[in-house]
Design a protein around this motif. Structure first.
Motif, PDB file in Angstrom:
ATOM      1  N   ALA A 141       0.808  -1.216   0.000  1.00 54.42           N
ATOM      2  CA  ALA A 141       0.000   0.000   0.000  1.00 54.42           C
ATOM      3  C   ALA A 141       0.845   1.273   0.000  1.00 54.42           C
ATOM      4  O   ALA A 141       0.302   2.375  -0.098  1.00 54.42           O
ATOM      5  N   ASP A 142       2.172   1.127   0.098  1.00 52.88           N
ATOM      6  CA  ASP A 142       3.071   2.277   0.207  1.00 52.88           C
ATOM      7  C   ASP A 142       3.559   2.678  -1.182  1.00 52.88           C
ATOM      8  O   ASP A 142       4.363   1.978  -1.799  1.00 52.88           O
ATOM      9  N   GLU A 143       3.099   3.797  -1.676  1.00 52.53           N
ATOM     10  CA  GLU A 143       3.468   4.242  -3.020  1.00 52.53           C
ATOM     11  C   GLU A 143       4.943   4.613  -3.133  1.00 52.53           C
ATOM     12  O   GLU A 143       5.482   4.686  -4.242  1.00 52.53           O
ATOM     13  N   GLN A 144       5.613   4.865  -2.007  1.00 46.87           N
ATOM     14  CA  GLN A 144       7.035   5.214  -2.041  1.00 46.87           C
ATOM     15  C   GLN A 144       7.911   4.026  -2.430  1.00 46.87           C
ATOM     16  O   GLN A 144       8.954   4.199  -3.046  1.00 46.87           O
ATOM     17  N   ILE A 145       7.483   2.815  -2.075  1.00 45.09           N
ATOM     18  CA  ILE A 145       8.345   1.655  -2.281  1.00 45.09           C
ATOM     19  C   ILE A 145       7.726   0.619  -3.201  1.00 45.09           C
ATOM     20  O   ILE A 145       8.434  -0.040  -3.966  1.00 45.09           O
ATOM     21  N   HIS A 146       6.399   0.480  -3.184  1.00 48.92           N
ATOM     22  CA  HIS A 146       5.760  -0.550  -4.005  1.00 48.92           C
ATOM     23  C   HIS A 146       5.973  -0.248  -5.491  1.00 48.92           C
ATOM     24  O   HIS A 146       5.617   0.807  -5.983  1.00 48.92           O
ATOM     25  N   GLY A 147       6.577  -1.196  -6.178  1.00 48.61           N
ATOM     26  CA  GLY A 147       6.845  -1.021  -7.598  1.00 48.61           C
ATOM     27  C   GLY A 147       8.113  -0.275  -7.926  1.00 48.61           C
ATOM     28  O   GLY A 147       8.450  -0.121  -9.110  1.00 48.61           O
ATOM     29  N   LEU A 148       8.842   0.199  -6.917  1.00 45.88           N
ATOM     30  CA  LEU A 148      10.064   0.961  -7.185  1.00 45.88           C
ATOM     31  C   LEU A 148      11.177   0.068  -7.720  1.00 45.88           C
ATOM     32  O   LEU A 148      11.918   0.458  -8.621  1.00 45.88           O
ATOM     33  N   LEU A 149      11.305  -1.134  -7.172  1.00 51.30           N
ATOM     34  CA  LEU A 149      12.341  -2.061  -7.614  1.00 51.30           C
ATOM     35  C   LEU A 149      11.765  -3.002  -8.670  1.00 51.30           C
ATOM     36  O   LEU A 149      10.584  -2.972  -8.972  1.00 51.30           O
ATOM     37  N   HIS A 150      12.608  -3.844  -9.233  1.00 52.50           N
ATOM     38  CA  HIS A 150      12.164  -4.669 -10.354  1.00 52.50           C
ATOM     39  C   HIS A 150      11.133  -5.707  -9.945  1.00 52.50           C
ATOM     40  O   HIS A 150      10.236  -6.047 -10.725  1.00 52.50           O
ATOM     41  N   GLY A 151      11.274  -6.256  -8.777  1.00 53.59           N
ATOM     42  CA  GLY A 151      10.359  -7.296  -8.332  1.00 53.59           C
ATOM     43  C   GLY A 151      10.361  -7.380  -6.828  1.00 53.59           C
ATOM     44  O   GLY A 151      11.108  -6.664  -6.139  1.00 53.59           O
ATOM     45  N   ALA A 152       9.506  -8.241  -6.299  1.00 50.95           N
ATOM     46  CA  ALA A 152       9.387  -8.367  -4.854  1.00 50.95           C
ATOM     47  C   ALA A 152       8.967  -9.781  -4.484  1.00 50.95           C
ATOM     48  O   ALA A 152       8.295 -10.470  -5.261  1.00 50.95           O
ATOM     49  N   VAL A 153       9.379 -10.196  -3.305  1.00 49.02           N
ATOM     50  CA  VAL A 153       8.868 -11.409  -2.688  1.00 49.02           C
ATOM     51  C   VAL A 153       8.266 -10.975  -1.359  1.00 49.02           C
ATOM     52  O   VAL A 153       8.939 -10.311  -0.552  1.00 49.02           O
ATOM     53  N   TYR A 154       6.995 -11.316  -1.152  1.00 49.69           N
ATOM     54  CA  TYR A 154       6.266 -10.883   0.040  1.00 49.69           C
ATOM     55  C   TYR A 154       6.057 -12.067   0.972  1.00 49.69           C
ATOM     56  O   TYR A 154       5.669 -13.157   0.541  1.00 49.69           O
ATOM     57  N   PHE A 155       6.289 -11.831   2.267  1.00 47.03           N
ATOM     58  CA  PHE A 155       6.174 -12.876   3.285  1.00 47.03           C
ATOM     59  C   PHE A 155       5.060 -12.510   4.258  1.00 47.03           C
ATOM     60  O   PHE A 155       4.987 -11.379   4.743  1.00 47.03           O
ATOM     61  N   TYR A 156       4.206 -13.488   4.561  1.00 48.60           N
ATOM     62  CA  TYR A 156       3.051 -13.274   5.422  1.00 48.60           C
ATOM     63  C   TYR A 156       3.082 -14.284   6.566  1.00 48.60           C
ATOM     64  O   TYR A 156       3.529 -15.424   6.394  1.00 48.60           O
TER      65      TYR A 156
END
Length: 301
Positions: free
Chosen positions: A235-250
């Motif tokens: 939900a953070d527009e400062q960081i979400h999508g800034l880098l090439h990809g992401a792995v999210y842990f829940y």
């Protein structure tokens, strides 16, 4: 500006290779990390991001240097894997990093990883910029392998945005020295906390953009760790999508147990499918492993 021909464009596309994630149960279900990618590893501190990082690094180094000890599918892709790892640490010193690796990895994993690992310890530098009480600062463990500043650095919280900029410049130069390695930045969490002490958001964002573009040029892979709930990061527009990809842990508590899952975010479309796979995750004697459990639509996560 001239446009590349179709043949040139195809040649550029075919030049992209994929590095395995190095995670049992994930490799084989996901194509891998496109070379030249900077990857955000985001989730709450207990959600498995640390174990994922250590297992991934150990498996990649085993595939490169002792391929008989990893699954054949990963071993066959060893040519795409860098020879070594450079691990940048900001708040945890070198000894702490090694103790965490030892807690997660089996002996053969630990040995191979540490044989091909350089820990660039900026923790002393980072602590010098914070208003830590002198008695506690002086009692802190340190060793001879810490990264020293190029010039005189302020002490006991006299830093401002420009002084933090000097630290980021030195970190960037150290990363540049590792342009052939897998790079880990541990962690973005520390940089976000430093905003309480004078570091501006703009400096952090510019550092990440610079890292992203440098890694594209080098063709290696960089991990950037962030301890924050995955839903908040998305939900953070400062960081979400800034880098090439992401792995999210829940992580979710169920009675006396914690149920952990992970999901692989977008890599510019390279790993996208119509429905995302949820991977159940756990940490065992040989580190982090996953199992694909279900697929969900984009609006559900």
């Amino acid at each position: 500006m001239s446009r590349p021909s179709t043949a040139e464009a195809k040649s550029i596309s075919e030049g992209v290779s994929y590095i395995p994630f190095g995670i049992p149960g994930l490799d084989g279900n996901v194509r891998g990390i496109p070379t030249g990618s900077t990857v955000l590893l985001a989730g709450a501190a207990d959600a498995g991001g640390d174990a994922f990082t250590y297992t991934s690094l150990a498996t990649l180094m085993l595939a490169k240097h002792d391929p008989d000890l990893v699954p054949g599918g990963i071993a066959r892709r060893r040519d795409t894997i860098p020879e070594s790892v450079t691990y940048i640490t900001l708040s945890n010193d070198r000894d702490h990093v090694y103790s965490e690796l030892d807690a997660v990895l089996d002996g053969y994993q630990f040995d191979t990883l540490t044989d091909n690992l350089t820990v660039a310890d900026f923790s002393q530098r980072f602590m010098e910029l914070l208003p830590v009480p002198p008695a506690l600062f002086d009692a802190r463990r340190s060793d001879s392998d810490v990264e020293e500043p190029a010039g005189d650095a302020p002490r006991s919280g006299t830093a401002d945005d420009e002084t933090f900029a000097d630290l980021l410049n030195d970190i960037s130069e150290r990363i540049t020295d590792a342009d052939d390695d897998v790079v880990v930045v541990d962690s973005l969490t520390d940089l976000e906390r430093a905003r309480q002490f004078g570091l501006s958001q703009g400096r952090v964002t510019a550092f990440l953009i610079g890292l992203r573009e440098a890694v594209v040029n080098w063709g290696n892979v960089a991990y950037v760790k962030l301890d924050r709930q995955a839903s908040a990061v998305r939900a953070d527009e400062q960081i979400h999508g800034l880098l090439h990809g992401a792995v999210y842990f829940y992580s979710n508590d169920k009675g006396f147990e914690t149920y952990r899952t992970m999901r692989v975010g977008s890599f510019g479309g390279a790993l996208d499918t119509e429905r995302q796979t949820v991977f159940e995750s756990q940490v065992g004697p040989t580190g982090f492993r996953t199992k694909a459990t279900k697929k969900i639509g984009p609006s559900n996560w």
